[in-house]
Motif scaffolding. Sequence first.
Motif, PDB file in Angstrom:
ATOM      1  N   HIS A 251      31.738   8.618  21.566  1.00 54.50           N
ATOM      2  CA  HIS A 251      33.131   8.542  21.820  1.00 54.50           C
ATOM      3  C   HIS A 251      32.576   9.843  22.867  1.00 54.50           C
ATOM      4  CE1 HIS A 251      33.689   6.430  18.829  1.00 54.50           C
ATOM      5  NE2 HIS A 251      35.483   5.791  19.059  1.00 54.50           N
ATOM      6  N   CYS A 252      32.847   9.690  24.284  1.00 54.57           N
ATOM      7  CA  CYS A 252      33.072  10.825  25.330  1.00 54.57           C
ATOM      8  C   CYS A 252      33.552  11.052  25.361  1.00 54.57           C
ATOM      9  CB  CYS A 252      33.182   9.243  26.919  1.00 54.57           C
ATOM     10  SG  CYS A 252      32.799  10.712  28.071  1.00 54.57           S
ATOM     11  N   ASP A 253      34.109  12.920  26.012  1.00 53.51           N
ATOM     12  CA  ASP A 253      35.054  13.950  26.101  1.00 53.51           C
ATOM     13  C   ASP A 253      35.929  13.025  26.456  1.00 53.51           C
ATOM     14  OD1 ASP A 253      33.022  15.477  24.480  1.00 53.51           O
ATOM     15  OD2 ASP A 253      32.288  16.564  26.993  1.00 53.51           O
TER      16      ASP A 253
ATOM     17  N   VAL B 294      23.332   8.757  30.093  1.00 54.42           N
ATOM     18  CA  VAL B 294      23.935   7.569  30.572  1.00 54.42           C
ATOM     19  C   VAL B 294      25.809   8.406  30.887  1.00 54.42           C
ATOM     20  CG1 VAL B 294      25.482   5.408  29.746  1.00 54.42           C
ATOM     21  CG2 VAL B 294      22.923   5.871  29.713  1.00 54.42           C
ATOM     22  N   GLY B 295      25.763   7.843  32.220  1.00 54.47           N
ATOM     23  CA  GLY B 295      27.758   8.138  32.495  1.00 54.47           C
ATOM     24  C   GLY B 295      28.080   7.029  31.459  1.00 54.47           C
ATOM     25  N   CYS B 296      29.706   7.683  31.619  1.00 53.56           N
ATOM     26  CA  CYS B 296      30.282   6.644  31.215  1.00 53.56           C
ATOM     27  C   CYS B 296      31.151   6.251  31.807  1.00 53.56           C
ATOM     28  CB  CYS B 296      32.012   7.663  30.613  1.00 53.56           C
ATOM     29  SG  CYS B 296      33.341   7.084  30.079  1.00 53.56           S
ATOM     30  N   SER B 297      31.651   4.927  31.975  1.00 53.47           N
ATOM     31  CA  SER B 297      32.159   4.252  32.848  1.00 53.47           C
ATOM     32  C   SER B 297      33.603   4.176  33.421  1.00 53.47           C
ATOM     33  CB  SER B 297      31.959   3.002  32.571  1.00 53.47           C
ATOM     34  OG  SER B 297      32.797   2.438  31.108  1.00 53.47           O
TER      35      SER B 297
ATOM     36  N   GLN C 195      23.477  13.165  27.872  1.00 54.46           N
ATOM     37  CA  GLN C 195      22.858  12.907  27.065  1.00 54.46           C
ATOM     38  C   GLN C 195      23.214  11.836  25.489  1.00 54.46           C
ATOM     39  OE1 GLN C 195      19.784  16.014  26.763  1.00 54.46           O
ATOM     40  NE2 GLN C 195      18.941  14.889  29.079  1.00 54.46           N
ATOM     41  N   TRP C 196      22.361  11.468  25.095  1.00 52.15           N
ATOM     42  CA  TRP C 196      22.818   9.930  23.980  1.00 52.15           C
ATOM     43  C   TRP C 196      21.078  10.261  23.359  1.00 52.15           C
ATOM     44  CZ3 TRP C 196      28.043  10.333  23.157  1.00 52.15           C
ATOM     45  CH2 TRP C 196      28.374  10.768  24.079  1.00 52.15           C
ATOM     46  N   PRO C 197      21.105   9.657  21.961  1.00 53.30           N
ATOM     47  CA  PRO C 197      19.648   9.580  21.345  1.00 53.30           C
ATOM     48  C   PRO C 197      19.264   8.182  21.858  1.00 53.30           C
ATOM     49  CG  PRO C 197      21.607  10.436  19.769  1.00 53.30           C
ATOM     50  CD  PRO C 197      22.368   9.743  21.078  1.00 53.30           C
ATOM     51  N   GLN C 198      18.596   8.194  21.986  1.00 51.72           N
ATOM     52  CA  GLN C 198      17.829   7.013  22.725  1.00 51.72           C
ATOM     53  C   GLN C 198      17.736   6.378  21.671  1.00 51.72           C
ATOM     54  OE1 GLN C 198      15.741   6.113  25.736  1.00 51.72           O
ATOM     55  NE2 GLN C 198      15.730   3.754  25.326  1.00 51.72           N
ATOM     56  N   PRO C 199      18.035   4.764  21.953  1.00 53.04           N
ATOM     57  CA  PRO C 199      18.173   3.239  21.136  1.00 53.04           C
ATOM     58  C   PRO C 199      16.583   3.147  20.797  1.00 53.04           C
ATOM     59  CG  PRO C 199      19.600   2.610  22.790  1.00 53.04           C
ATOM     60  CD  PRO C 199      18.927   3.704  23.363  1.00 53.04           C
ATOM     61  N   GLU C 200      16.439   3.063  19.557  1.00 53.76           N
ATOM     62  CA  GLU C 200      15.059   2.320  18.731  1.00 53.76           C
ATOM     63  C   GLU C 200      15.328   1.826  17.138  1.00 53.76           C
ATOM     64  OE1 GLU C 200      14.086   6.269  17.949  1.00 53.76           O
ATOM     65  OE2 GLU C 200      11.993   7.127  19.910  1.00 53.76           O
ATOM     66  N   LEU C 201      14.374   1.096  16.913  1.00 55.12           N
ATOM     67  CA  LEU C 201      14.265  -0.408  15.818  1.00 55.12           C
ATOM     68  C   LEU C 201      13.172   0.409  15.530  1.00 55.12           C
ATOM     69  CD1 LEU C 201      16.181  -3.582  16.329  1.00 55.12           C
ATOM     70  CD2 LEU C 201      13.648  -3.137  15.063  1.00 55.12           C
ATOM     71  N   GLY C 202      12.951   0.396  13.781  1.00 60.37           N
ATOM     72  CA  GLY C 202      11.722  -0.137  13.102  1.00 60.37           C
ATOM     73  C   GLY C 202      11.757  -0.779  13.156  1.00 60.37           C
ATOM     74  N   CYS C 203      10.870  -1.516  13.122  1.00 59.39           N
ATOM     75  CA  CYS C 203      10.371  -2.994  11.971  1.00 59.39           C
ATOM     76  C   CYS C 203       9.754  -2.763  10.696  1.00 59.39           C
ATOM     77  CB  CYS C 203       9.085  -3.932  13.443  1.00 59.39           C
ATOM     78  SG  CYS C 203       9.021  -5.375  12.275  1.00 59.39           S
ATOM     79  N   GLY C 204       9.261  -4.106  10.103  1.00 54.66           N
ATOM     80  CA  GLY C 204       9.214  -3.877   8.917  1.00 54.66           C
ATOM     81  C   GLY C 204       7.582  -3.934   8.753  1.00 54.66           C
TER      82      GLY C 204
ATOM     83  N   VAL D 258      17.497   1.612  28.389  1.00 54.03           N
ATOM     84  CA  VAL D 258      18.752   0.963  28.518  1.00 54.03           C
ATOM     85  C   VAL D 258      19.545   1.958  29.909  1.00 54.03           C
ATOM     86  CG1 VAL D 258      20.821   3.186  28.245  1.00 54.03           C
ATOM     87  CG2 VAL D 258      19.537   2.593  25.992  1.00 54.03           C
ATOM     88  N   ALA D 259      20.652   0.942  30.589  1.00 56.51           N
ATOM     89  CA  ALA D 259      20.426   1.181  31.976  1.00 56.51           C
ATOM     90  C   ALA D 259      21.406   2.379  32.018  1.00 56.51           C
ATOM     91  CB  ALA D 259      21.870   0.008  32.520  1.00 56.51           C
ATOM     92  N   ALA D 260      21.849   2.545  33.515  1.00 56.34           N
ATOM     93  CA  ALA D 260      22.431   3.987  33.908  1.00 56.34           C
ATOM     94  C   ALA D 260      23.708   4.493  33.354  1.00 56.34           C
ATOM     95  CB  ALA D 260      21.994   4.595  35.676  1.00 56.34           C
ATOM     96  N   HIS D 261      24.570   3.564  33.799  1.00 58.09           N
ATOM     97  CA  HIS D 261      25.780   3.907  33.557  1.00 58.09           C
ATOM     98  C   HIS D 261      26.361   2.852  32.338  1.00 58.09           C
ATOM     99  CE1 HIS D 261      26.259   6.162  36.818  1.00 58.09           C
ATOM    100  NE2 HIS D 261      25.347   5.772  37.519  1.00 58.09           N
ATOM    101  N   ALA D 262      26.911   2.610  31.207  1.00 55.31           N
ATOM    102  CA  ALA D 262      27.542   2.699  29.976  1.00 55.31           C
ATOM    103  C   ALA D 262      29.168   1.545  30.180  1.00 55.31           C
ATOM    104  CB  ALA D 262      27.581   3.212  29.313  1.00 55.31           C
ATOM    105  N   ASP D 263      29.077   0.264  30.291  1.00 52.70           N
ATOM    106  CA  ASP D 263      30.072   0.312  29.585  1.00 52.70           C
ATOM    107  C   ASP D 263      30.812  -0.368  28.827  1.00 52.70           C
ATOM    108  OD1 ASP D 263      28.658  -3.390  30.463  1.00 52.70           O
ATOM    109  OD2 ASP D 263      28.864  -1.918  28.664  1.00 52.70           O
ATOM    110  N   HIS D 264      31.395  -0.898  27.662  1.00 50.16           N
ATOM    111  CA  HIS D 264      32.167  -1.168  26.907  1.00 50.16           C
ATOM    112  C   HIS D 264      32.031  -1.909  25.845  1.00 50.16           C
ATOM    113  CE1 HIS D 264      34.242   2.690  28.060  1.00 50.16           C
ATOM    114  NE2 HIS D 264      34.246   2.600  28.652  1.00 50.16           N
ATOM    115  N   SER D 265      31.290  -2.483  26.143  1.00 42.62           N
ATOM    116  CA  SER D 265      30.079  -4.127  25.821  1.00 42.62           C
ATOM    117  C   SER D 265      28.689  -4.171  25.029  1.00 42.62           C
ATOM    118  CB  SER D 265      31.036  -5.293  26.520  1.00 42.62           C
ATOM    119  OG  SER D 265      29.724  -4.981  27.965  1.00 42.62           O
ATOM    120  N   GLY D 266      28.339  -5.120  24.851  1.00 51.42           N
ATOM    121  CA  GLY D 266      27.088  -5.158  24.636  1.00 51.42           C
ATOM    122  C   GLY D 266      25.959  -5.030  25.187  1.00 51.42           C
TER     123      GLY D 266
END
Length: 270
Positions: free
Chosen positions: A24-26, A56-59, A66-75, A84-92
């Motif tokens: 959530h942005c400010d 990432v900029g809020c649209s 600055q947000w935590p970089q998305p990461e995924l740990g495989c089994g 991640v792209a530079a600007h956020a939208d509100h969808s996946g």
Amino acid sequence: MAESVPVCCPECRREHTYTPPVYHCDCGAPVVLPLRRDVPPAQVHHRTWDDSWVEVGCSACGTSVQWPQPELGCGCGTLLRLPVAAHADHSGAGALGPAAPDASDTPDASRVPPASTSGAAGRTSEATATGALEECAGKRTSRTRPSFQPVTIRTAQDARTAAAQYLRWLGFDAVRVTEKRAASGVDLRGGGIVAHVDPSTDPTGFGDVETLWLNGLNEEAGTACFSLAGYTREARMRADSLGVALFVLDLTGMPQAVNDPADDLIRSVC
């Protein structure tokens, strides 16, 4: 709600489903980090704090945060960083393909150091740890739990706090956090569980896993290890043989189980 996307592990070819966290942005607008479809995820072999955050900029208002970089740990032990792209939208975002090959050497299973304990002792330790977890789980009553609320990790102490909060959420009672790094390697204790938390930027190694197991054996408690940078192949193989639960923490504070003992630990509690 963020759209889930498929991610393919380049090492074992296992398919995963990843749902980007919603921040959530400010200004109050929800921010979903937009995953890039044209860039494959990268394998993480050495982690730095600078590389673990993305701006990432809020649209809605245009503010860059600055947000935590998305990461995924495989089994299989591979840790993937999702672009991640530079600007956020509100969808996946759309599907992500296989990760680009990494030139770093991966330890071969034939080079795994010999275990310092006998097979009989290892089997005894597994029975002890499993029995401790089952006994602890049996003391709890079934209940509906709220969703886990992670703690954002910015410091080493945040990592210990996040791991402790997760164990409490699983149902382990009176989990205590050490204020300073303990010489024994045990950072969390309580309710039939001992845990090690590795906040470093290097993968957790064989020695940390075995030291944790020995502490659990001495205290007749289950064992869990939490790492920010994942695990070496030797550490994973040793943890599997000793029944040590392995989790990877991302910077949002959300743990991911990366071996069968970790899955068993989650299933053993209500």
